[in-house]
Write a protein that holds these residues in place. Structure first.
Motif, PDB file in Angstrom:
ATOM      1  N   MET A   1     -39.140  -4.150  -5.512  1.00 12.76           N
ATOM      2  CA  MET A   1     -39.582  -4.760  -6.757  1.00 12.76           C
ATOM      3  C   MET A   1     -39.204  -3.878  -7.935  1.00 12.76           C
ATOM      4  O   MET A   1     -39.680  -2.750  -8.043  1.00 12.76           O
ATOM      5  N   ARG A   4     -41.531  -1.593 -10.228  1.00 12.96           N
ATOM      6  CA  ARG A   4     -42.105  -0.320  -9.825  1.00 12.96           C
ATOM      7  C   ARG A   4     -41.166   0.845 -10.117  1.00 12.96           C
ATOM      8  O   ARG A   4     -41.601   1.969 -10.212  1.00 12.96           O
ATOM      9  N   SER A   7     -41.987   3.269 -13.001  1.00 15.32           N
ATOM     10  CA  SER A   7     -43.159   4.141 -13.111  1.00 15.32           C
ATOM     11  C   SER A   7     -42.759   5.545 -13.555  1.00 15.32           C
ATOM     12  O   SER A   7     -43.431   6.166 -14.346  1.00 15.32           O
ATOM     13  N   ILE A  39     -47.017   0.627 -13.175  1.00 15.85           N
ATOM     14  CA  ILE A  39     -46.648  -0.341 -12.166  1.00 15.85           C
ATOM     15  C   ILE A  39     -47.781  -1.284 -11.843  1.00 15.85           C
ATOM     16  O   ILE A  39     -48.910  -0.887 -11.682  1.00 15.85           O
ATOM     17  N   ALA A  40     -47.454  -2.508 -11.766  1.00 17.75           N
ATOM     18  CA  ALA A  40     -48.466  -3.452 -11.315  1.00 17.75           C
ATOM     19  C   ALA A  40     -47.780  -4.647 -10.720  1.00 17.75           C
ATOM     20  O   ALA A  40     -48.316  -5.720 -10.651  1.00 17.75           O
ATOM     21  N   LEU A  42     -47.106  -5.715  -7.968  1.00 17.98           N
ATOM     22  CA  LEU A  42     -47.648  -6.447  -6.832  1.00 17.98           C
ATOM     23  C   LEU A  42     -49.074  -6.888  -7.086  1.00 17.98           C
ATOM     24  O   LEU A  42     -49.695  -7.502  -6.245  1.00 17.98           O
ATOM     25  N   ALA A  43     -49.572  -6.562  -8.260  1.00 17.29           N
ATOM     26  CA  ALA A  43     -50.984  -6.840  -8.522  1.00 17.29           C
ATOM     27  C   ALA A  43     -51.320  -8.294  -8.260  1.00 17.29           C
ATOM     28  O   ALA A  43     -52.389  -8.610  -7.776  1.00 17.29           O
ATOM     29  N   CYS A  45     -50.411 -10.223  -5.981  1.00 22.27           N
ATOM     30  CA  CYS A  45     -50.809 -10.522  -4.623  1.00 22.27           C
ATOM     31  C   CYS A  45     -51.791  -9.510  -4.069  1.00 22.27           C
ATOM     32  O   CYS A  45     -52.461  -9.760  -3.097  1.00 22.27           O
ATOM     33  N   THR A  46     -51.900  -8.357  -4.730  1.00 19.55           N
ATOM     34  CA  THR A  46     -52.849  -7.389  -4.191  1.00 19.55           C
ATOM     35  C   THR A  46     -54.267  -7.832  -4.421  1.00 19.55           C
ATOM     36  O   THR A  46     -55.147  -7.502  -3.649  1.00 19.55           O
ATOM     37  N   ASP A  47     -54.497  -8.540  -5.485  1.00 17.94           N
ATOM     38  CA  ASP A  47     -55.897  -8.822  -5.748  1.00 17.94           C
ATOM     39  C   ASP A  47     -56.336 -10.064  -5.011  1.00 17.94           C
ATOM     40  O   ASP A  47     -57.267 -10.720  -5.395  1.00 17.94           O
ATOM     41  N   GLY A  57     -53.239  -4.098 -15.043  1.00 22.46           N
ATOM     42  CA  GLY A  57     -53.189  -3.213 -13.907  1.00 22.46           C
ATOM     43  C   GLY A  57     -53.322  -1.738 -14.140  1.00 22.46           C
ATOM     44  O   GLY A  57     -54.260  -1.124 -13.665  1.00 22.46           O
ATOM     45  N   ASN A  58     -52.422  -1.130 -14.832  1.00 18.72           N
ATOM     46  CA  ASN A  58     -52.203   0.256 -14.500  1.00 18.72           C
ATOM     47  C   ASN A  58     -52.429   1.227 -15.623  1.00 18.72           C
ATOM     48  O   ASN A  58     -51.996   2.349 -15.574  1.00 18.72           O
ATOM     49  N   ASN A  59     -53.091   0.813 -16.642  1.00 17.66           N
ATOM     50  CA  ASN A  59     -53.250   1.759 -17.727  1.00 17.66           C
ATOM     51  C   ASN A  59     -54.298   2.775 -17.376  1.00 17.66           C
ATOM     52  O   ASN A  59     -55.313   2.471 -16.797  1.00 17.66           O
ATOM     53  N   THR A 266     -44.160 -12.623  -8.891  1.00 19.41           N
ATOM     54  CA  THR A 266     -45.437 -12.424  -8.209  1.00 19.41           C
ATOM     55  C   THR A 266     -46.562 -12.103  -9.192  1.00 19.41           C
ATOM     56  O   THR A 266     -47.714 -12.332  -8.897  1.00 19.41           O
TER      57      THR A 266
END
Lengths: 401, 544
Positions: A1, A4, A7, A39-40, A42-43, A45-47, A57-59, A266
């Protein structure tokens, strides 16, 4: 992906940004908060276990950076609103059922806890919907004092089940009328707007329709626009369209977009990145994903467009309510009040790029103020969590969600 | 009852055909406790009016979900058998090079939580994934679709076939290989000998493993969710999250339907299982190894591709996350702490111990005292395995809060509830393995002890139990492994502040901090791998 892959770049980008700018106090505040993005991808589908998909996501911010905000140099950093220091003290133990992720609000909650020697906060992080059902299943025996939710829908559901208590006008009055429950049973703490990110090398703002229903016929987007149908916020947007325009029109819209050659992603951070990279020229995302990409790459050819007064411009809120089983309802309400403090609102603005809801604190980045937004009038935000018919509809037109 | 009481079995059990009251009551009580949470599901489902229920259950979505789930279970179970049985045969009965290594490598996928496997496959093979990015300079724009049925079936098969592999290996190792030699002397071809001698002997083990695969596939949520394939668990989850009372009704009904499908699978397994293994009074004797000859290379290729795909992809992706995520200054609360590993091992060990103890009377009764009641008790112990963790978790929250009073609010009963949830969900693994253990031990041994003046309890403790121990411990280890991977019930029932490896992985992944998810995921895999090695080492101590 590919998202990512950024990052590492985002890390250096963030540092460079910090070193370069020393402009206004607002800017310095942004830097001192140590905002980095990353990076987020995949978020989305991760959640699958969290129940909601619209957590930015990622802050991240470090404890010390954020600690400075509250402990001393307040003057040039907090833009407005009431400081926690001027709010009633908190003590005892407060159990917070948090549908907002630990990575996002953990720092804020520890900060509040650290402010008062006699206070213990027991946060419990799970999906918002899961927590609502947990409270309902627990009945009178729920240990929850406060429910902190990612969206208005789950707050409204808990209220309709009679499990929330009314907050004082003093608290609900801190935000505009449309951002709290009409009966005062929950209050919004931060907001997120639906937007159209577009690539400025390909389009100018006037190329982006201001009517969401016009997109399927907009040939300039042919094979060049992205969506993330498995993403909670996107599903809330389709739900809004279903409520505002009806099922049939929504079905036609979805089919039209598929026919236009919409690209599937995604999650929405991946869309914002793809637009910045020129992989596609436009997309559908929450506003903060665009800001997050821009925080890493200031010169990215990426800008934000809005539709007007329709489902494409809904403005949803994260918020909090006091659960009727709270041991000390006043204390619980005062905790909620702390989420509307100058420090907390600044925290949301700078670390999650959300819209602060108290009028004195402005959004960060290249965004219009809340007053300049045009969300659809008379849309009940609490309805947006009824995604079941939306999922049915999306499956019907062949979208796998 | 299935037609499994063949003459051979009747002979073996004739000495103890009467049901012992105390044992039956104990087993019955355990089975009843296991089925107990279903009452909540049933009650929920019954609140929906009959008209609404029929309406909901005959909707197009519901029907498709039913078909999807059935298809996935059938294909994953079938593919698991197709892969696992030859692989088991290769690692036990042939001169495959590096047999010990392959045994370990081919069992290891079981230690990878299937949702981590699914993530890894999406990251690696999805659109704009690692592989496509790598191949992009070569002009490859698109890879075959990973999402949907194919991806779900592939990943589920890769991470569940070891259930069949391990149980089939055990059966192959303990069966009397001289029977095959005998068949060969009777001019049977190798294949015919396999079909007529080996297959009937390993069939109970294969179906027992296949049952675990089928039920796991039915109850898994993460893999179909990530692979975007609509099955029961995924739709139940979406319905619960839609937060309308209507959605709750449908979720309850679908859960009930899921339980019914479970019963059907159990009934099918009961029929297919066939005559049980022949209990022997002697150590297994190894017949001559099958020499692979020119088949050595295809055999090695099969082993390599299965183990490679199942292990290298997730470990590679986790490593990539670790390296990339390492430098970022992520949220302090997501720092990995060893406490999470201790917590995980602690609850898993307790769950394994309790499940092992609970399985003992049930398995004993099922093998030694064939009757409708003992059959029912054994089957009932399997039902909880297919109930999705979220449903189980919510049911137990309901009971805990209703009847736990202050103890619930003070979270004192959450630990016991959590352990109970694990035992309910994973008891079948312990029952299956212990049951196989009992099948391998002839009751004549304890009869002999009785004639020497031992009490029934003493005979059991001194003679039978030591012989059953490997099966019992193997089953408990399987529960230990599975418990470590469990997520939804853990999230719902853990006391506040109690974090395990998977809850930490979940927090980190859900917020996109993949670097922080990588360490606990790797720790989880390593701890699981160690217990897997212990389990495999136990094979060495075949029943003598």
């Amino acid at each position: 992906m590919d998202s990512r892959d950024t990052s590492g770049a985002s890390e250096t980008g963030g540092r460079k940004r910090r070193a370069e700018s020393a402009g206004t106090s607002r800017r310095r505040f942004l830097q001192s908060a140590g905002v980095t993005a990353g990076i987020a991808s995949l978020a989305g589908c991760t959640d699958f276990l969290s129940g909601e998909s619209d957590e930015p996501g990622n802050n991240t911010t470090t404890t010390s950076d954020f600690g400075q905000i509250g402990s001393g140099r307040t003057g040039d950093q907090i833009q407005g609103g009431t400081s926690m220091q001027d709010m009633p003290d908190l003590s005892g133990e407060i159990t917070v059922y948090s549908g907002r992720g630990e990575a996002l609000v953990g720092e804020l909650i520890s900060y509040i806890e650290g402010l008062y020697p006699d206070l213990t906060i027991q946060p419990r992080y799970e999906g918002s919907s899961q927590l609502v059902q947990k409270i309902l299943n627990e009945g009178e025996n729920s240990p929850a004092d406060v429910f902190f939710s990612v969206n208005a829908g789950s707050l409204g559901f808990l209220k309709d089940e009679g499990r929330t208590v009314e907050l004082s006008d003093e608290i609900t009055g801190m935000v505009r009328e449309e951002f709290h429950d009409p009966d005062g049973n929950w209050v919004g703490t931060s907001g997120r707007a639906r937007t159209i990110p577009y690539n400025t090398d390909t389009f100018s703002e006037s190329d982006i329709p201001t009517d969401i229903m016009a997109f399927p016929d907009a040939d300039q987007f042919s094979d060049d626009i992205g969506w993330a149908p498995s993403y909670g916020s996107f599903q809330a947007f389709v739900t809004a369209m279903r409520i505002l325009n009806g099922r049939e029109a929504t079905k036609q819209w979805l089919e039209g977009m598929i026919e236009l050659g919409v690209q599937e992603y995604t999650d929405e951070f991946a869309i914002a990145l793809a637009v910045a990279d020129g992989e596609i020229s436009a997309g559908f995302t929450n506003h903060y994903y665009i800001q997050r990409v821009l925080a890493d790459r200031e010169d990215a050819p990426l800008a934000t467009a809005f539709t007007e007064g329709d489902a494409g411009a809904i403005f949803n809120v994260a918020g909090a309510a006091v659960v009727d089983t709270a041991q000390d309802q006043e204390m619980a309400a005062n905790f909620v009040r702390h989420l509307l403090s100058a420090e907390a609102q600044a925290y949301f603005a700078t670390t999650t790029y959300e819209y602060p809801l108290i009028p004195e604190v402005e959004p960060i980045g290249d965004l219009p103020t809340i007053d300049e937004l045009n969300p659809p009038a008379d849309l009940d935000l609490t309805q947006l969590s009824d995604i079941r018919p939306t999922l049915d509809l999306m499956r019907e037109v062949g979208i796998s969600v | 009852m299935a037609p499994e009481t063949d003459s051979l079995f009747a002979r073996v059990t004739s000495s103890e055909s009467e049901l012992p009251l105390g044992l039956t009551l104990l087993s019955g009580a355990i089975a009843a406790a296991v089925v107990f949470p279903l009452i909540w599901i049933l009650a929920n489902a019954l609140e929906v009016g009959a008209g609404t229920a029929i309406d909901l259950l005959t909707r197009e979505t519901t029907l498709r979900v039913f078909l999807n789930s059935t298809l996935l279970v059938a294909v994953v179970t079938g593919a698991s058998i197709l892969f696992a049985v030859p692989l088991a045969f290769l690692t036990v009965r042939t001169n495959l090079p590096l047999k010990r290594f392959w045994t370990v490598a081919l069992s290891m996928p079981l230690v990878v939580p299937s949702y981590i496997g699914a993530f890894a496959f999406v990251s690696a093979f999805g659109p704009r994934g690692e592989l496509q990015t790598m191949l992009a300079p070569l002009g490859i724009e698109k890879l075959p679709e990973i999402y949907g049925f194919t991806g779900a079936a592939l990943v589920m098969t890769l991470y569940t076939y070891p259930y069949v592999f391990i149980s089939t290996r055990a059966a192959l190792k303990t069966m009397d290989a001289r029977l095959v030699d005998a068949a060969r002397t009777l001019q049977h071809s190798r294949w015919e000998a396999f079909r007529r001698v080996t297959i009937p002997q390993i069939r109970p083990a294969v179906t027992a493993g296949a049952l675990l695969v089928a039920l796991y596939t039915l109850s898994d949520f993460g893999t179909p969710a990530i692979m975007r394939f609509d099955v029961f668990t995924k739709v139940i989850y979406a319905e619960q999250n839609s937060l309308s009372t209507f959605g709750q009704d449908l979720a309850a009904l679908l859960s009930l339907q899921l339980v019914v499908v479970t019963f059907v699978i159990l009934a099918v397994e009961s029929r297919v299982r066939g005559g049980d293994n022949i209990a022997t009074n002697r150590a297994s004797t190894r017949g001559a190894m099958v020499r692979l000859g020119k088949w050595k290379w295809p055999a090695l290729a099969l082993c390599l591709s299965v183990a490679g795909l199942a292990l290298v992809v997730p470990v590679g992706i986790l490593m990539a996350w670790l390296i990339r995520g390492g430098s970022s200054s992520a949220a302090a609360s997501l720092e990995f702490q060893w406490q999470y590993a201790f917590n995980t091992v602690g609850v898993s060990a307790i769950a394994a111990l309790v499940a092992g103890l609970a399985a003992l009377p049930i398995a004993y009764l099922a093998v030694r005292h064939r009757s409708r009641a003992s059959w029912l008790i054994e089957r009932a112990s399997y039902v909880g395995y297919a109930v999705p963790g979220v449903v189980m978790g919510l049911a137990l929250v309901y009971f805990g809060a209703r009847y736990g009073g202050r103890f619930y609010q003070q979270e004192l009963i959450l630990f016991p509830l959590l352990i109970f949830a694990y035992v309910v969900r994973f008891l079948p693994q312990a029952v299956g393995s212990t049951r196989a253990g009992f099948l391998q031990v002839s009751p004549t041994l304890s009869d002999a002890a009785r004639t020497l003046g031992r009490s029934p309890v003493a005979a059991f403790r001194e003679v039978t139990l030591p012989l059953v121990a490997p099966g019992l411990i193997g089953g408990a280890l399987l529960v230990f492994l599975t418990t470590m991977k469990e997520l939804p019930a853990t999230l719902l029932l853990r006391p506040t502040g109690f974090k395990t490896l998977v809850t930490h992985i979940w927090s980190a992944q859900a917020s996109g901090h993949f670097g922080h998810a990588a360490i606990p995921a790797l720790v989880l895999v390593v701890v699981s791998a160690v217990s897997m090695l212990v389990m495999l080492a136990m094979e060495g101590y075949d029943v003598k």
